[in-house]
Design an enzyme around this catalytic site. Structure first.
Site, PDB file in Angstrom:
ATOM      1  N   HIS A   1      31.966 -11.468 -16.392  1.00  0.00           N
ATOM      2  CA  HIS A   1      32.949 -11.153 -17.420  1.00  0.00           C
ATOM      3  C   HIS A   1      32.598  -9.820 -18.043  1.00  0.00           C
ATOM      4  CE1 HIS A   1      35.666 -11.621 -20.794  1.00  0.00           C
ATOM      5  NE2 HIS A   1      36.253 -12.559 -20.068  1.00  0.00           N
TER       6      HIS A   1
ATOM      7  N   ASP B   1      37.828 -19.324 -15.807  1.00  0.00           N
ATOM      8  CA  ASP B   1      38.607 -19.658 -14.614  1.00  0.00           C
ATOM      9  C   ASP B   1      37.843 -20.496 -13.596  1.00  0.00           C
ATOM     10  OD1 ASP B   1      40.967 -18.303 -15.373  1.00  0.00           O
ATOM     11  OD2 ASP B   1      40.013 -16.404 -14.908  1.00  0.00           O
TER      12      ASP B   1
HETATM   13  N1  CMC Z   1      30.433 -11.555  -7.908  1.00  0.00           N
HETATM   14  C1  CMC Z   1      29.469 -10.718  -7.496  1.00  0.00           C
HETATM   15  N2  CMC Z   1      29.023  -9.649  -8.196  1.00  0.00           N
HETATM   16  C2  CMC Z   1      29.608  -9.434  -9.377  1.00  0.00           C
HETATM   17  C3  CMC Z   1      30.608 -10.264  -9.891  1.00  0.00           C
HETATM   18  C4  CMC Z   1      31.017 -11.359  -9.114  1.00  0.00           C
HETATM   19  N3  CMC Z   1      31.969 -12.187  -9.537  1.00  0.00           N
HETATM   20  N4  CMC Z   1      31.014  -9.806 -11.099  1.00  0.00           N
HETATM   21  C5  CMC Z   1      30.271  -8.710 -11.345  1.00  0.00           C
HETATM   22  N5  CMC Z   1      29.404  -8.474 -10.311  1.00  0.00           N
HETATM   23  C6  CMC Z   1      28.407  -7.417 -10.208  1.00  0.00           C
HETATM   24  C7  CMC Z   1      29.038  -6.089  -9.835  1.00  0.00           C
HETATM   25  O1  CMC Z   1      29.046  -5.895  -8.450  1.00  0.00           O
HETATM   26  C8  CMC Z   1      28.129  -5.129 -10.564  1.00  0.00           C
HETATM   27  O2  CMC Z   1      26.940  -5.012  -9.815  1.00  0.00           O
HETATM   28  P1  CMC Z   1      26.128  -3.612  -9.769  1.00  0.00           P
HETATM   29  O3  CMC Z   1      25.693  -3.357 -11.189  1.00  0.00           O
HETATM   30  O4  CMC Z   1      25.009  -3.856  -8.819  1.00  0.00           O
HETATM   31  O5  CMC Z   1      27.110  -2.588  -9.269  1.00  0.00           O
HETATM   32  C9  CMC Z   1      27.769  -5.853 -11.856  1.00  0.00           C
HETATM   33  O6  CMC Z   1      27.857  -7.250 -11.529  1.00  0.00           O
HETATM   34  C10 CMC Z   1      28.679  -5.533 -13.038  1.00  0.00           C
HETATM   35  O7  CMC Z   1      30.037  -5.787 -12.613  1.00  0.00           O
HETATM   36  P2  CMC Z   1      31.272  -4.896 -13.012  1.00  0.00           P
HETATM   37  O8  CMC Z   1      32.307  -5.021 -11.942  1.00  0.00           O
HETATM   38  O9  CMC Z   1      30.815  -3.516 -13.394  1.00  0.00           O
HETATM   39  O10 CMC Z   1      31.741  -5.628 -14.338  1.00  0.00           O
HETATM   40  P3  CMC Z   1      33.159  -5.502 -15.000  1.00  0.00           P
HETATM   41  O11 CMC Z   1      32.924  -5.768 -16.429  1.00  0.00           O
HETATM   42  O12 CMC Z   1      33.810  -4.224 -14.625  1.00  0.00           O
HETATM   43  O13 CMC Z   1      33.981  -6.670 -14.295  1.00  0.00           O
HETATM   44  C11 CMC Z   1      34.957  -8.783 -13.866  1.00  0.00           C
HETATM   45  C12 CMC Z   1      34.220  -7.909 -14.887  1.00  0.00           C
HETATM   46  C13 CMC Z   1      35.410 -10.085 -14.564  1.00  0.00           C
HETATM   47  C14 CMC Z   1      36.205  -8.054 -13.359  1.00  0.00           C
HETATM   48  C15 CMC Z   1      33.992  -9.114 -12.687  1.00  0.00           C
HETATM   49  O14 CMC Z   1      32.875  -9.820 -13.174  1.00  0.00           O
HETATM   50  C16 CMC Z   1      34.694  -9.874 -11.566  1.00  0.00           C
HETATM   51  O15 CMC Z   1      35.285  -9.250 -10.687  1.00  0.00           O
HETATM   52  N6  CMC Z   1      34.616 -11.249 -11.579  1.00  0.00           N
HETATM   53  C17 CMC Z   1      35.340 -12.047 -10.620  1.00  0.00           C
HETATM   54  C18 CMC Z   1      36.801 -12.172 -11.041  1.00  0.00           C
HETATM   55  C19 CMC Z   1      36.976 -13.123 -12.195  1.00  0.00           C
HETATM   56  O16 CMC Z   1      36.427 -14.214 -12.237  1.00  0.00           O
HETATM   57  N7  CMC Z   1      37.810 -12.704 -13.170  1.00  0.00           N
HETATM   58  C20 CMC Z   1      38.159 -13.538 -14.337  1.00  0.00           C
HETATM   59  C21 CMC Z   1      37.614 -12.980 -15.613  1.00  0.00           C
HETATM   60  S1  CMC Z   1      37.665 -14.190 -16.940  1.00  0.00           S
HETATM   61  C22 CMC Z   1      39.333 -14.479 -17.239  1.00  0.00           C
HETATM   62  C23 CMC Z   1      39.972 -13.376 -17.909  1.00  0.00           C
HETATM   63  O17 CMC Z   1      39.762 -13.203 -19.121  1.00  0.00           O
HETATM   64  O18 CMC Z   1      40.724 -12.654 -17.256  1.00  0.00           O
END
Ligand code: CMC
Length: 429
Positions: free
Chosen positions: A307, A364
């Site tokens: 998240h 989710d």
């Molecule tokens: N699986 C594997 N690696 C992950 C995941 C995941 N679900 N989420 C984050 N990471 C890793 C990412 O690769 C990165 O690694 P590194 O630092 O080595 O590059 C690190 O963790 C930080 O991730 P980020 O993408 O920079 O974080 P963000 O804040 O931009 O993204 C997110 C947040 C929710 C989009 C992401 O965690 C994600 O894609 N999760 C899966 C989709 C999901 O469950 N979304 C629902 C969110 S909750 C409901 C809502 O409010 O919408």
């Protein structure tokens, strides 16, 4: 003495004020930065940028705290109802008995939609994803209530739009589903409560008697409460942004529905179930999928994990995990993907990659399992998220309007070609 931050640039020092919220969160107020220094800030994804001050929802991602107007999400989920929470979010206080009855009565009264909207619905091919249908039907309200296009509308007119939105959303959501499966639509039954009415419109068939199961209706009400607001996320920021141009509230909410649709936001609940099904079909090897999620060359991510703001358990996920156990037991459902989900969660929480990045299950991860047990098909999951989030979007839109916030218009740093002359086609390379 209020705090300031000093910035040095081009041989000069600039002092910028620090503002503080009621929960001691602090921000540098950069409103004057460009005027003082000629600089702007850049922050892709707004990871460090606050877009507004807000008194609606407090979220502490490090501690895993979520409160609506000061009330803990845990207490609201246990003791309140979705419409009471909607009132709280939109009007700032829990309603008195009289206010609650009036609010509920008005919402119940407006559940019916103009019959011509059925013609719009009929124009969609069956099999259309219900999120696209829902956002279109919500936006069509601008045509049926053109008064909503007037940005100078008074408070009563705005309140009527708010009531219409809350009232018609379940009707549209159920109709979007009926369109998808090619069944005739059901009209609202105003003798029922909010969630029971939705369930009847969604599931009742002309040839069969349908009784709403109170376990299902109660579980749905709780899920809607847990989704009702989440401060400045992607869809809410979209609603505020569209609303800031003074477009109709219906247009702003419709835009929010579209923003919610993507798999990185509300669409994750659908993606989680599809992922769990894929793991099951592949033989149930959770380790294999965990490794895929960690592999930077593999686009696969563990859906329902991670998240932007929670670096701890998402408090909603904790409640939903417990509710999933309760609902499945009450309904006598055994869903093998629940076991896979629990195994995957356990493995991820004990894996260094997820520990280092503070990746925990989000709202989710378990919600889809409950929806399935309630008989809701996968591509309706995000529609239910939208139904839950509606009061939050409305509250945030209303706050933006009452604050008199300026039109949202970020800046950029241009990285394209510098000025050059036009070259006629026959002389191009
Ligand atoms: N699986 C594997 N690696 C992950 C995941 C995941 N679900 N989420 C984050 N990471 C890793 C990412 O690769 C990165 O690694 P590194 O630092 O080595 O590059 C690190 O963790 C930080 O991730 P980020 O993408 O920079 O974080 P963000 O804040 O931009 O993204 C997110 C947040 C929710 C989009 C992401 O965690 C994600 O894609 N999760 C899966 C989709 C999901 O469950 N979304 C629902 C969110 S909750 C409901 C809502 O409010 O919408």
């Amino acid at each position: 003495m209020s705090e300031t931050v000093k910035i040095s640039y081009g041989g000069k020092d600039f002092e910028l004020p620090v503002i503080e919220g009621t929960e001691n969160e602090k921000a540098i107020d950069i409103a004057k930065l460009r005027g003082l220094s000629g600089l702007i800030t850049i922050d892709p994804g707004f990871k460090n940028t606050g877009s507004t001050t807000s008194s609606i929802t407090f979220l502490d991602g490090e501690e895993g705290i979520l409160r609506y107007r000061g009330y803990g999400i845990e207490e609201l989920a246990e003791k309140s109802t979705f419409l009471e929470v909607a009132y709280l979010l939109i009007y700032g206080e829990l309603p008195t008995q009289q206010q609650y009855e009036k609010f509920t009565r008005e919402i119940t009264y407006h559940t019916l939609v103009h019959e011509d909207i059925k013609k719009i619905l009929d124009g969609f091919p069956s099999n259309s994803h219900p999120m696209g249908v829902l956002s279109s039907l919500i936006c069509s309200l601008t045509a049926f209530y053109p008064g909503s296009l007037d940005p100078t509308r008074n408070e009563d007119a705005v309140n009527l739009s708010i009531v219409r939105l809350l009232a018609k959303m379940p009707t549209f959501a159920a109709w979007a589903y009926k369109n998808e499966v090619g069944h005739p639509v059901n009209y609202p039954d105003n003798s029922l409560d909010y969630c029971s009415n939705f369930l009847k419109m969604m599931f009742a068939l002309p040839a069969e008697k349908y009784e709403v199961n109170p376990v299902v209706s109660k579980a749905l009400d709780k899920l809607l409460i847990l989704h009702a607001d989440h401060e400045q996320n992607c869809s809410t920021s979209t609603v505020r942004m569209v609303g800031s141009s003074q477009a109709s509230i219906y247009a702003a909410i419709s835009a929010g529905i579209n923003a919610l649709w993507g798999p990185l936001h509300g669409g994750a609940n659908q993606a989680v179930i599809e992922m769990l099904e894929a793991i099951k079909a592949d033989g149930g090897d959770t380790k294999k999928f965990l490794n895929k999620a960690k592999d930077k060359d593999d686009p696969f991510r563990l859906m329902g994990f991670g998240h932007r703001v929670y670096k701890n358990f998402d408090p909603r996920a904790k409640i939903i995990k417990k509710a999933a156990d309760d609902v499945l037991e009450a309904m006598g459902v055994h869903d093998p993907v629940l076991e896979i989900a629990k195994e995957l969660e356990y493995a991820a929480l004990n894996d260094q990659y997820f520990v280092d990045r503070k990746l925990y299950p989000n709202v989710d991860f378990y919600s889809g399992i409950i929806y399935r047990a309630l008989g809701i098909p996968t591509d309706m999951f995000t529609v239910l998220f939208a139904m839950g989030r509606l009061p939050g979007w409305i509250a945030q839109w209303k706050e933006m309007r009452e604050n008199g916030e300026p039109i949202g218009r970020p800046r950029q740093i241009y990285t394209g070609a510098q000025t050059r002359g036009y070259v006629s086609m026959n002389k191009r390379g």
